[in-house]
Design a protein around this motif. Sequence first.
Motif, short mmCIF file in Angstrom:
data_model
loop_
_atom_site.label_atom_id
_atom_site.label_comp_id
_atom_site.label_asym_id
_atom_site.label_seq_id
_atom_site.Cartn_x
_atom_site.Cartn_y
_atom_site.Cartn_z
N GLN A 117 0.83 4.15 -3.11
CA GLN A 117 0.59 5.58 -2.91
C GLN A 117 1.55 6.44 -3.73
O GLN A 117 1.26 7.60 -3.99
N ARG A 155 -1.30 6.29 -10.58
CA ARG A 155 -2.70 5.84 -10.55
C ARG A 155 -3.35 6.02 -9.17
O ARG A 155 -4.53 6.36 -9.08
N TYR A 156 -2.60 5.78 -8.11
CA TYR A 156 -3.20 5.79 -6.77
C TYR A 156 -2.75 6.96 -5.89
O TYR A 156 -3.12 7.03 -4.72
N THR A 184 0.83 -1.21 0.00
CA THR A 184 0.00 0.00 0.00
C THR A 184 0.86 1.26 0.00
O THR A 184 0.48 2.27 -0.60
N GLU A 244 -5.11 8.94 -3.21
CA GLU A 244 -6.37 8.22 -2.97
C GLU A 244 -6.61 8.11 -1.47
O GLU A 244 -5.80 7.53 -0.75
N LEU A 263 -6.88 4.52 0.06
CA LEU A 263 -5.61 3.82 0.15
C LEU A 263 -4.79 4.34 1.33
O LEU A 263 -4.15 3.56 2.04
#
Length: 106
Positions: A55, A59-60, A51, A63, A66
């Motif tokens: 981050q 893409r993430y 995770t 978020e 997340l």
Amino acid sequence: RLRALYPAPHAILQDLRDLPRRKIQAKQGHSPLGCLMIITLWGLLISLGITGYMQGTDRYFGEEWLMDLHHQLADSLMFAVAVHVMAIFALSFWKRKALLRGMLGG
């Protein structure tokens, strides 16, 4: 040796039944509950790394879900480590053995 870390379900249940009576099997290595804790710690640590890596990807990045999951995993890991350390001290006291010294020095 990694195969020894996957205890049978009946061994875990027996360990849970014996724990309140302080009936601790004298054997070398981890108990079934200790093996379960190791698997839990590894799973949390790997999940925390995944995770954290996610981050940093395009893409993430940013978020919220997340970041929340990452923080929950970190809190769970700290709790599991605290339980593990307390269990080491309790079992050392009940068994009258220096388990911590064996963990640190081999």
